[in-house]
Scaffold this motif. Structure first.
Motif, PDB file in Angstrom:
ATOM      1  N   SER A 303       0.717  -1.325   0.052  1.00 29.03           N
ATOM      2  CA  SER A 303       0.084  -0.029   0.026  1.00 29.03           C
ATOM      3  C   SER A 303       0.975   1.340  -0.049  1.00 29.03           C
ATOM      4  O   SER A 303       1.932   1.278   0.236  1.00 29.03           O
ATOM      5  CB  SER A 303      -0.928  -0.176   1.303  1.00 29.03           C
ATOM      6  OG  SER A 303      -0.237   0.042   2.330  1.00 29.03           O
ATOM      7  N   SER A 304       0.175   2.216  -0.431  1.00 23.86           N
ATOM      8  CA  SER A 304       1.067   3.601  -0.307  1.00 23.86           C
ATOM      9  C   SER A 304       0.131   4.679  -0.389  1.00 23.86           C
ATOM     10  O   SER A 304      -1.272   4.582  -0.752  1.00 23.86           O
ATOM     11  CB  SER A 304       1.838   3.732  -1.564  1.00 23.86           C
ATOM     12  OG  SER A 304       2.418   4.972  -1.668  1.00 23.86           O
ATOM     13  N   ASN A 305       0.251   5.772   0.138  1.00 27.88           N
ATOM     14  CA  ASN A 305      -0.494   6.813   0.136  1.00 27.88           C
ATOM     15  C   ASN A 305       0.218   8.251   0.105  1.00 27.88           C
ATOM     16  O   ASN A 305       1.229   8.550   0.434  1.00 27.88           O
ATOM     17  CB  ASN A 305      -1.561   7.092   1.073  1.00 27.88           C
ATOM     18  CG  ASN A 305      -0.726   7.235   2.599  1.00 27.88           C
ATOM     19  OD1 ASN A 305       0.429   7.109   2.631  1.00 27.88           O
ATOM     20  ND2 ASN A 305      -1.425   7.823   3.571  1.00 27.88           N
ATOM     21  N   SER A 306      -0.497   9.465  -0.635  1.00 27.62           N
ATOM     22  CA  SER A 306       0.099  10.308  -0.592  1.00 27.62           C
ATOM     23  C   SER A 306      -1.121  11.562  -0.493  1.00 27.62           C
ATOM     24  O   SER A 306      -2.133  11.652  -0.983  1.00 27.62           O
ATOM     25  CB  SER A 306       0.375  10.672  -2.346  1.00 27.62           C
ATOM     26  OG  SER A 306       0.413  12.180  -2.463  1.00 27.62           O
ATOM     27  N   PRO A 307      -0.910  12.273   0.750  1.00 24.05           N
ATOM     28  CA  PRO A 307      -1.971  13.197   1.195  1.00 24.05           C
ATOM     29  C   PRO A 307      -2.785  13.733  -0.083  1.00 24.05           C
ATOM     30  O   PRO A 307      -4.038  13.872   0.115  1.00 24.05           O
ATOM     31  CB  PRO A 307      -1.153  14.103   1.920  1.00 24.05           C
ATOM     32  CG  PRO A 307      -0.098  13.175   2.555  1.00 24.05           C
ATOM     33  CD  PRO A 307       0.332  12.460   1.360  1.00 24.05           C
ATOM     34  N   GLU A 308      -1.799  14.556  -1.005  1.00 27.87           N
ATOM     35  CA  GLU A 308      -2.773  15.144  -1.930  1.00 27.87           C
ATOM     36  C   GLU A 308      -3.539  14.721  -3.070  1.00 27.87           C
ATOM     37  O   GLU A 308      -4.404  14.865  -3.703  1.00 27.87           O
ATOM     38  CB  GLU A 308      -1.776  16.238  -2.529  1.00 27.87           C
ATOM     39  CG  GLU A 308      -0.799  17.278  -1.883  1.00 27.87           C
ATOM     40  CD  GLU A 308       0.342  16.541  -1.182  1.00 27.87           C
ATOM     41  OE1 GLU A 308       1.098  15.777  -1.881  1.00 27.87           O
ATOM     42  OE2 GLU A 308       0.384  16.533   0.288  1.00 27.87           O
ATOM     43  N   VAL A 309      -2.943  13.135  -3.248  1.00 35.14           N
ATOM     44  CA  VAL A 309      -3.360  12.331  -4.373  1.00 35.14           C
ATOM     45  C   VAL A 309      -4.466  11.122  -4.197  1.00 35.14           C
ATOM     46  O   VAL A 309      -5.531  11.347  -4.558  1.00 35.14           O
ATOM     47  CB  VAL A 309      -2.278  11.883  -5.108  1.00 35.14           C
ATOM     48  CG1 VAL A 309      -2.620  11.516  -6.637  1.00 35.14           C
ATOM     49  CG2 VAL A 309      -1.336  12.805  -5.566  1.00 35.14           C
ATOM     50  N   GLY A 310      -4.153  10.619  -3.230  1.00 35.09           N
ATOM     51  CA  GLY A 310      -4.894   9.309  -2.598  1.00 35.09           C
ATOM     52  C   GLY A 310      -4.182   8.270  -2.024  1.00 35.09           C
ATOM     53  O   GLY A 310      -2.948   8.512  -1.725  1.00 35.09           O
ATOM     54  N   THR A 311      -4.724   6.998  -2.350  1.00 33.47           N
ATOM     55  CA  THR A 311      -4.051   5.847  -1.514  1.00 33.47           C
ATOM     56  C   THR A 311      -4.270   4.477  -2.619  1.00 33.47           C
ATOM     57  O   THR A 311      -5.205   4.650  -3.605  1.00 33.47           O
ATOM     58  CB  THR A 311      -4.799   5.395  -0.346  1.00 33.47           C
ATOM     59  OG1 THR A 311      -6.213   5.212  -0.694  1.00 33.47           O
ATOM     60  CG2 THR A 311      -4.929   6.448   0.437  1.00 33.47           C
ATOM     61  N   VAL A 312      -3.437   3.490  -2.503  1.00 37.51           N
ATOM     62  CA  VAL A 312      -3.489   2.674  -3.330  1.00 37.51           C
ATOM     63  C   VAL A 312      -3.335   1.323  -2.269  1.00 37.51           C
ATOM     64  O   VAL A 312      -2.327   1.440  -1.450  1.00 37.51           O
ATOM     65  CB  VAL A 312      -2.651   2.535  -4.526  1.00 37.51           C
ATOM     66  CG1 VAL A 312      -1.166   3.145  -4.025  1.00 37.51           C
ATOM     67  CG2 VAL A 312      -2.445   1.461  -5.319  1.00 37.51           C
ATOM     68  N   ASN A 313      -3.960  -0.030  -2.578  1.00 35.85           N
ATOM     69  CA  ASN A 313      -3.552  -1.240  -2.102  1.00 35.85           C
ATOM     70  C   ASN A 313      -3.647  -2.162  -3.270  1.00 35.85           C
ATOM     71  O   ASN A 313      -4.309  -2.123  -4.203  1.00 35.85           O
ATOM     72  CB  ASN A 313      -4.797  -1.516  -1.021  1.00 35.85           C
ATOM     73  CG  ASN A 313      -4.795  -0.570   0.153  1.00 35.85           C
ATOM     74  OD1 ASN A 313      -3.785  -0.396   0.851  1.00 35.85           O
ATOM     75  ND2 ASN A 313      -5.583   0.018   0.071  1.00 35.85           N
ATOM     76  N   GLU A 314      -2.728  -3.145  -3.050  1.00 39.51           N
ATOM     77  CA  GLU A 314      -2.658  -4.231  -3.946  1.00 39.51           C
ATOM     78  C   GLU A 314      -2.234  -5.525  -3.163  1.00 39.51           C
ATOM     79  O   GLU A 314      -1.446  -5.545  -2.579  1.00 39.51           O
ATOM     80  CB  GLU A 314      -1.686  -3.868  -5.024  1.00 39.51           C
ATOM     81  CG  GLU A 314      -1.643  -5.075  -6.129  1.00 39.51           C
ATOM     82  CD  GLU A 314      -1.112  -4.871  -7.511  1.00 39.51           C
ATOM     83  OE1 GLU A 314      -0.905  -5.560  -8.141  1.00 39.51           O
ATOM     84  OE2 GLU A 314      -1.033  -3.747  -7.796  1.00 39.51           O
ATOM     85  N   ASP A 315      -3.008  -6.530  -3.465  1.00 41.71           N
ATOM     86  CA  ASP A 315      -2.697  -7.836  -2.953  1.00 41.71           C
ATOM     87  C   ASP A 315      -1.735  -8.510  -3.836  1.00 41.71           C
ATOM     88  O   ASP A 315      -1.964  -8.526  -4.821  1.00 41.71           O
ATOM     89  CB  ASP A 315      -4.016  -8.897  -2.491  1.00 41.71           C
ATOM     90  CG  ASP A 315      -4.705  -8.424  -1.549  1.00 41.71           C
ATOM     91  OD1 ASP A 315      -4.236  -7.659  -0.659  1.00 41.71           O
ATOM     92  OD2 ASP A 315      -6.074  -8.481  -1.666  1.00 41.71           O
ATOM     93  N   ILE A 316      -0.778  -9.158  -3.297  1.00 35.75           N
ATOM     94  CA  ILE A 316       0.475  -9.776  -4.127  1.00 35.75           C
ATOM     95  C   ILE A 316       0.025 -11.525  -4.079  1.00 35.75           C
ATOM     96  O   ILE A 316      -0.233 -12.006  -2.966  1.00 35.75           O
ATOM     97  CB  ILE A 316       1.750  -9.844  -3.304  1.00 35.75           C
ATOM     98  CG1 ILE A 316       1.778  -8.090  -3.283  1.00 35.75           C
ATOM     99  CG2 ILE A 316       2.740 -10.248  -4.223  1.00 35.75           C
ATOM    100  CD1 ILE A 316       1.948  -7.364  -4.596  1.00 35.75           C
ATOM    101  N   ASN A 317       0.391 -12.057  -5.205  1.00 35.06           N
ATOM    102  CA  ASN A 317       0.300 -13.337  -5.305  1.00 35.06           C
ATOM    103  C   ASN A 317       1.623 -13.973  -4.829  1.00 35.06           C
ATOM    104  O   ASN A 317       2.571 -13.271  -5.287  1.00 35.06           O
ATOM    105  CB  ASN A 317       0.146 -13.934  -6.738  1.00 35.06           C
ATOM    106  CG  ASN A 317      -1.342 -13.734  -7.379  1.00 35.06           C
ATOM    107  OD1 ASN A 317      -2.211 -13.776  -6.690  1.00 35.06           O
ATOM    108  ND2 ASN A 317      -1.302 -13.317  -8.561  1.00 35.06           N
TER     109      ASN A 317
END
Length: 378
Positions: A303-317
């Motif tokens: 996961s990663s987030n940037s206060p101005e832009v948004g967040t992202v999550n990804e599950d890994i195989n």
């Protein structure tokens, strides 16, 4: 008073190699030039910035085709950039060079004639002597691999000069190559040769290795490596590439590799690489490239987030996950560099706790090991 005819296309290739050693920021003005030294049956081209020197021998024939015709031997130093630009822009298959007593050089090809002011070759510094005795031979493709798997991790900061180079350590049956910028470390082992352990070790500047890497081809052609006290010589085909070595003691990095991991995850290299690439899209905006990784007993999430832009999550195989769960943050660029350096499909990541460096290597061998320091976020 030299006079020669030379195949233009072949000449350009050789001059381009020489230029790789020439730096516009040199303390000695003559070093912005290329030295042309014509003997009875060959010509030697030299470029140097006193850290790296490249010397190329041009024979009369290459593959039974005439590339060089010598009418009179002699030598001159010509301004590197200008001279190469002229040769590139001329037309015609052959180009003629002729010098007079004051090193004025006439360059003619088809209908063009240039006159360049040259310098006295006696003023050109002598290249460092490197003995041809202690030598090591490896194929160009292996040397390229070694450079690609380590050189990206050298430090770019001059505060600790030894870290701007790659540390070569010789043992009887293996050489270990180490590069670190103190945030990450790349290690490559080369086994299966008889290496002279008297060679001890050497720290070769990262800049020199990256220039050498641009010149050598991915083939089985042999590169001979000679080390002396403060220089290294790479002989390859018709070229001699000499670099100074860095002075000082390289830190002992062996203690960075703990014995037993707490958590171990296996991933598919390409899939994991692309996932990191996607998740880092937002991390780059924050300017810090930080990605968080959450390892559970059954799954891994990035996961990663940037206060101005948004967040992202990804599950890994993942393949197998061993040990305890953990949360760790790291620099996405370092992770991608490390994955690129491991030429295998399955990669094993071993963690030793949230704040300890973790390692990546191929699931099949420990020939290449990449180590990354986590970032404190938790």
């Amino acid at each position: 008073m030299m006079k020669i005819n030379i195949n233009r296309q072949y000449f350009i290739e050789q001059l381009n190699h020489c230029l790789k050693a020439i730096s516009p920021r040199t303390t000695l003005p003559i070093l912005t030039g290329i030295k042309i030294d014509v003997k009875d049956d060959h010509m030697i081209l030299t470029g140097s910035d006193s850290e790296v020197s490249i010397e190329i021998t041009v024979p009369l024939e290459v593959d039974n085709e005439e590339v060089l015709e010598i009418e009179r031997s002699g030598a001159v130093v010509l301004s590197g950039r200008f001279f190469v630009d002229i040769i590139k822009k001329l037309s015609g298959e052959f180009v003629q060079l002729e010098t007079n007593d004051s090193y004025q050089t006439k360059i003619t090809a088809s209908k063009s004639e240039f006159n360049l002011s040259g310098n006295n070759p006696e003023q050109y510094p002598l290249l460092p002597e490197v003995s041809d005795e202690e030598s090591l031979v490896i194929s160009a493709s292996v040397l390229k691999d070694v450079i690609n798997q380590t050189n990206f991790a050298v430090s770019l900061s001059e505060t600790r000069p030894v870290l701007t180079g790659v540390h070569w350590q010789f043992d009887n049956d293996e050489i270990t190559f180490t590069a670190t910028d103190s945030h990450r470390l790349a290690l490559r082992k080369l086994r299966g040769g008889q290496f002279n352990s008297d060679l001890g070790n050497a720290i070769i500047p990262g800049k020199s290795l990256s220039e050498l890497n641009k010149i050598i081809n991915d083939t089985d052609e042999e590169v001979e490596i000679h080390l002396s006290q403060n220089q290294v010589l790479f002989s390859y085909g018709n070229m001699r590439f000499i670099s100074r070595l860095l002075e000082g003691n390289y830190p002992d990095t062996s203690r960075l590799f703990p014995e037993n991991y707490e958590t171990k995850v296996t991933v598919k290299n390409a899939e994991f690489f692309h996932a990191i690439d996607r998740v880092s899209l937002l991390a780059r905006e924050g300017g810090n490239n930080v990605i968080r990784m959450n390892v559970n007993t059954s799954s891994v999430e990035l996961s990663s987030n940037s206060p101005e832009v948004g967040t992202v999550n990804e599950d890994i195989n993942t393949g197998e996950i061993e040990g305890e769960g953990l949360k760790i943050s790291f620099n996405s660029k370092y992770m991608m560099d490390a994955l690129r350096a491991i030429n295998n499909e399955d990669v094993t990541i071993e963690f030793y706790g949230t704040m300890r460096p973790f390692t990546l290597k191929s699931s099949e061998s420990d020939e290449v090991v990449q180590l990354i320091l986590p970032i404190r976020t938790y």
